[in-house]
Write a protein that holds these residues in place. Structure first.
Motif, PDB file in Angstrom:
ATOM      1  N   ARG A   1      38.583  52.440  38.853  1.00 29.72           N
ATOM      2  CA  ARG A   1      39.395  51.218  38.613  1.00 29.72           C
ATOM      3  C   ARG A   1      40.420  50.685  39.537  1.00 29.72           C
ATOM      4  NH1 ARG A   1      40.482  50.130  33.218  1.00 29.72           N
ATOM      5  NH2 ARG A   1      42.773  49.931  33.841  1.00 29.72           N
ATOM      6  N   ALA A   2      40.652  51.493  40.249  1.00 25.77           N
ATOM      7  CA  ALA A   2      41.872  51.139  41.196  1.00 25.77           C
ATOM      8  C   ALA A   2      40.970  50.619  42.388  1.00 25.77           C
ATOM      9  CB  ALA A   2      42.555  52.301  41.862  1.00 25.77           C
ATOM     10  N   LEU A   3      39.890  50.906  42.862  1.00 28.74           N
ATOM     11  CA  LEU A   3      39.084  50.383  43.865  1.00 28.74           C
ATOM     12  C   LEU A   3      38.475  49.202  43.652  1.00 28.74           C
ATOM     13  CD1 LEU A   3      37.707  50.750  46.617  1.00 28.74           C
ATOM     14  CD2 LEU A   3      36.022  51.918  45.683  1.00 28.74           C
ATOM     15  N   LEU A   4      38.175  48.955  42.373  1.00 28.83           N
ATOM     16  CA  LEU A   4      37.717  47.794  42.183  1.00 28.83           C
ATOM     17  C   LEU A   4      38.880  46.668  41.738  1.00 28.83           C
ATOM     18  CD1 LEU A   4      34.861  48.807  39.379  1.00 28.83           C
ATOM     19  CD2 LEU A   4      34.570  48.043  41.834  1.00 28.83           C
ATOM     20  N   GLY A   5      39.729  47.022  41.592  1.00 30.57           N
ATOM     21  CA  GLY A   5      41.055  46.466  41.285  1.00 30.57           C
ATOM     22  C   GLY A   5      41.513  45.814  42.556  1.00 30.57           C
ATOM     23  N   GLU A   6      41.134  46.147  43.646  1.00 30.37           N
ATOM     24  CA  GLU A   6      41.078  45.604  44.896  1.00 30.37           C
ATOM     25  C   GLU A   6      40.500  44.287  45.217  1.00 30.37           C
ATOM     26  OE1 GLU A   6      41.056  48.542  47.946  1.00 30.37           O
ATOM     27  OE2 GLU A   6      42.615  50.024  46.940  1.00 30.37           O
ATOM     28  N   LEU A   7      39.336  44.203  44.346  1.00 30.24           N
ATOM     29  CA  LEU A   7      38.409  43.179  44.756  1.00 30.24           C
ATOM     30  C   LEU A   7      38.625  42.037  43.867  1.00 30.24           C
ATOM     31  CD1 LEU A   7      35.028  45.354  44.607  1.00 30.24           C
ATOM     32  CD2 LEU A   7      36.242  44.686  46.384  1.00 30.24           C
ATOM     33  N   VAL A   8      39.043  42.391  42.674  1.00 28.44           N
ATOM     34  CA  VAL A   8      39.557  41.112  41.867  1.00 28.44           C
ATOM     35  C   VAL A   8      40.750  41.617  40.747  1.00 28.44           C
ATOM     36  CG1 VAL A   8      38.655  39.918  39.766  1.00 28.44           C
ATOM     37  CG2 VAL A   8      36.935  40.563  41.484  1.00 28.44           C
ATOM     38  N   SER A   9      41.652  41.066  41.045  1.00 28.41           N
ATOM     39  CA  SER A   9      42.942  41.494  40.286  1.00 28.41           C
ATOM     40  C   SER A   9      43.714  40.512  39.430  1.00 28.41           C
ATOM     41  CB  SER A   9      43.755  42.181  41.428  1.00 28.41           C
ATOM     42  OG  SER A   9      44.239  41.383  42.536  1.00 28.41           O
ATOM     43  N   ASP A  10      43.210  39.266  39.674  1.00 31.38           N
ATOM     44  CA  ASP A  10      43.837  38.036  38.692  1.00 31.38           C
ATOM     45  C   ASP A  10      42.817  37.473  38.066  1.00 31.38           C
ATOM     46  OD1 ASP A  10      44.605  35.625  38.057  1.00 31.38           O
ATOM     47  OD2 ASP A  10      46.549  36.152  38.994  1.00 31.38           O
ATOM     48  N   ILE A  11      42.882  37.123  36.512  1.00 29.59           N
ATOM     49  CA  ILE A  11      41.865  36.571  35.964  1.00 29.59           C
ATOM     50  C   ILE A  11      41.551  35.354  36.491  1.00 29.59           C
ATOM     51  CG2 ILE A  11      41.019  35.763  33.681  1.00 29.59           C
ATOM     52  CD1 ILE A  11      42.831  37.887  32.457  1.00 29.59           C
ATOM     53  N   GLY A  12      42.398  34.405  36.922  1.00 32.63           N
ATOM     54  CA  GLY A  12      42.091  33.219  37.446  1.00 32.63           C
ATOM     55  C   GLY A  12      41.948  33.114  38.841  1.00 32.63           C
ATOM     56  N   GLU A  13      41.948  33.975  39.568  1.00 36.64           N
ATOM     57  CA  GLU A  13      42.162  33.818  41.071  1.00 36.64           C
ATOM     58  C   GLU A  13      40.559  33.023  41.657  1.00 36.64           C
ATOM     59  OE1 GLU A  13      43.120  37.036  43.099  1.00 36.64           O
ATOM     60  OE2 GLU A  13      41.579  38.302  42.626  1.00 36.64           O
ATOM     61  N   ARG A  14      39.520  33.500  40.522  1.00 35.51           N
ATOM     62  CA  ARG A  14      38.201  33.194  41.236  1.00 35.51           C
ATOM     63  C   ARG A  14      37.772  31.821  40.731  1.00 35.51           C
ATOM     64  NH1 ARG A  14      37.697  37.445  37.863  1.00 35.51           N
ATOM     65  NH2 ARG A  14      36.231  36.229  36.555  1.00 35.51           N
ATOM     66  N   VAL A  15      38.418  31.106  39.983  1.00 31.22           N
ATOM     67  CA  VAL A  15      38.239  30.032  39.437  1.00 31.22           C
ATOM     68  C   VAL A  15      38.679  28.697  40.461  1.00 31.22           C
ATOM     69  CG1 VAL A  15      38.526  28.349  37.441  1.00 31.22           C
ATOM     70  CG2 VAL A  15      38.393  30.751  37.089  1.00 31.22           C
ATOM     71  N   TYR A  16      37.469  27.699  40.385  1.00 31.13           N
ATOM     72  CA  TYR A  16      37.610  26.546  41.286  1.00 31.13           C
ATOM     73  C   TYR A  16      38.051  25.427  40.208  1.00 31.13           C
ATOM     74  CZ  TYR A  16      35.889  22.211  43.377  1.00 31.13           C
ATOM     75  OH  TYR A  16      35.951  20.753  43.901  1.00 31.13           O
ATOM     76  N   LEU A  17      39.291  24.950  40.606  1.00 32.91           N
ATOM     77  CA  LEU A  17      39.622  23.561  39.762  1.00 32.91           C
ATOM     78  C   LEU A  17      39.638  22.403  40.607  1.00 32.91           C
ATOM     79  CD1 LEU A  17      43.008  25.189  38.107  1.00 32.91           C
ATOM     80  CD2 LEU A  17      40.488  25.035  37.171  1.00 32.91           C
ATOM     81  N   ARG A  18      38.911  21.461  39.607  1.00 38.85           N
ATOM     82  CA  ARG A  18      38.841  20.233  40.356  1.00 38.85           C
ATOM     83  C   ARG A  18      40.003  19.441  41.034  1.00 38.85           C
ATOM     84  NH1 ARG A  18      39.185  15.723  37.659  1.00 38.85           N
ATOM     85  NH2 ARG A  18      39.068  16.912  35.613  1.00 38.85           N
TER      86      ARG A  18
END
Length: 299
Positions: free
Chosen positions: A215-232
Motif C-alpha cells: 500500500r505504501a509503495l503504490l501510494g507513492e505512485l498515486v496519492s491524490d484522487i484528483g491529481e490525475r484529472v485533466y481539466l479543460r
C-alpha cells in the motif's frame, strides 16, 4: 416458436413454475391465495401449494400474513444479473468499433459488479495489444473508480467513504471543482504517469486488503484522487500537449442511473484541442450505447 423436438426434452414441472411466475409478473400489484392462483394458472391446489412454498422459501415469492403470494426480492437480484449479462449488445459493440476505428484507439465498456470494476467489452485496433482483457477486474475503492461515481453526489460520498486501497490525500476544493466541470462537460479525462499506469496492472485481481508495505509503495505512485484529472479550464491554450491515459463517459439505464462507463484508452500525448475532440466523440458514443440499452441521460 421453436418446437420441443428441436430443443430436446421439456420439463413439465419447470413449466408449471414458469407459469406461476409469469402470471404473477403480469400482475405485480396484486396478491393471490393458493386456491385462486391454482385456478388461474390451471394447476391442482396441492401442486400449486408445493411450488409457491418452495419459491417463497427461496425469496422468489413473498407469503403475506393473509396467506396470499406476490413477487419476492430475490427476483430483483436475478433481474439485475440478467440485465448485466445482456448489456453489451452487438449494436453497442458496433458503437465501440466505430470510435476505435475513427481514432485508432482501444475502446472499452466496464461496470461495477460485486463491488469490483470489471471490464465487460473491449474493441482494439488490428494488431494492438491492449494489455487488459474482458473479465479483468479491479478493487472498487479510492483512488480507483472515480469515473463510476463522478456523476452522482450520493455515489461519490459512498465511494469516498470506502477504505482506500492506497494512502490518500484529497484536495477538497479541487475535487469539488473537478466534479462540477466533469459533470458540465459530460466526460472525465485522466492523465497518468508511467508509474500510475503500472498501478492498474499491479492491482488487477487484487482485493482491497493489500499488505501495508505494498500500500505504501503504490501510494507513492498515486496519492491524490484528483491529481490525475485533466481539466479543460486549466488548459485552454489549445496547443499544449498532455500525456493522456483514458477518456471516459457514463452510460445510463432507463432509470437514468449510471450502469457502465465507456472509455477510450489513449496512452499518448495530445493537444488540448485533440483532447476536446476525442472527449466529445466519447460522449457521443456513450450516449449512443445508452440509447441502445433503452436508457436515458439524467435531465
Amino acid at each position: 416458436m421453436v418446437s420441443p423436438d428441436s430443443t430436446g426434452r421439456t420439463s413439465p414441472p419447470t413449466e408449471r413454475v414458469v407459469r406461476i411466475l409469469d402470471f404473477l409478473a403480469g400482475r405485480p400489484d396484486q396478491r393471490f391465495g393458493v386456491s385462486d392462483l391454482a385456478r388461474r394458472v390451471g394447476l391442482s391446489k396441492p401442486t400449486c401449494l408445493g411450488i409457491v412454498t418452495a419459491l417463497a422459501e427461496a425469496g422468489y415469492l413473498v407469503r403475506d400474513v393473509d396467506k396470499t403470494y406476490r413477487l419476492g426480492p430475490s427476483l430483483i437480484t436475478l433481474g439485475h444479473k440478467a440485465q448485466e449479462s445482456l448489456r453489451v449488445s452487438p449494436a453497442a459493440r458496433e458503437e465501440l468499433r466505430r470510435l476505435s476505428t475513427r481514432f485508432d484507439v482501444t475502446v472499452a465498456l466496464s461496470g461495477v459488479i460485486d463491488d469490483r470494476i470489471t471490464l465487460l467489452d473491449l474493441v482494439a485496433p488490428a494488431g494492438a495489444r491492449p494489455g487488459v482483457e474482458v473479465g479483468q477486474s479491479y478493487p472498487f475503492a479510492p483512488p480507483v473508480g472515480l469515473m463510476f461515481v463522478l456523476w452522482d453526489d450520493e455515489a461519490t460520498r459512498a465511494w469516498l467513504a470506502k477504505e482506500p486501497t492506497l494512502p490518500l490525500r484529497t484536495d477538497t476544493d479541487r475535487l469539488n471543482r473537478m466534479i462540477a466541470q466533469c459533470r458540465a462537460d459530460g466526460y472525465l479525462v485522466e492523465r497518468l504517469t508511467p508509474g500510475g499506469r503500472r498501478l492498474y496492472s499491479l492491482m488487477a485481481g487484487m482485493s482491497t486488503n493489500l499488505p501495508d508495505e505494498l500500500r505504501a509503495l503504490l501510494g507513492e505512485l498515486v496519492s491524490d484522487i484528483g491529481e490525475r484529472v485533466y481539466l479543460r479550464s486549466e488548459n485552454s491554450t489549445g496547443r499544449r500537449r498532455h500525456d493522456i491515459n483514458v477518456i471516459s463517459a457514463p452510460v445510463y439505464d432507463h432509470y437514468q442511473r449510471q450502469v457502465m462507463v465507456a472509455s477510450m484508452h489513449i496512452g499518448t500525448s495530445l493537444t488540448d484541442n485533440e483532447i476536446t475532440e476525442r472527449a466529445r466523440a466519447m460522449v457521443a458514443t456513450a450516449d449512443a450505447v445508452t440509447r441502445q440499452l433503452g436508457g436515458a441521460k439524467p435531465s
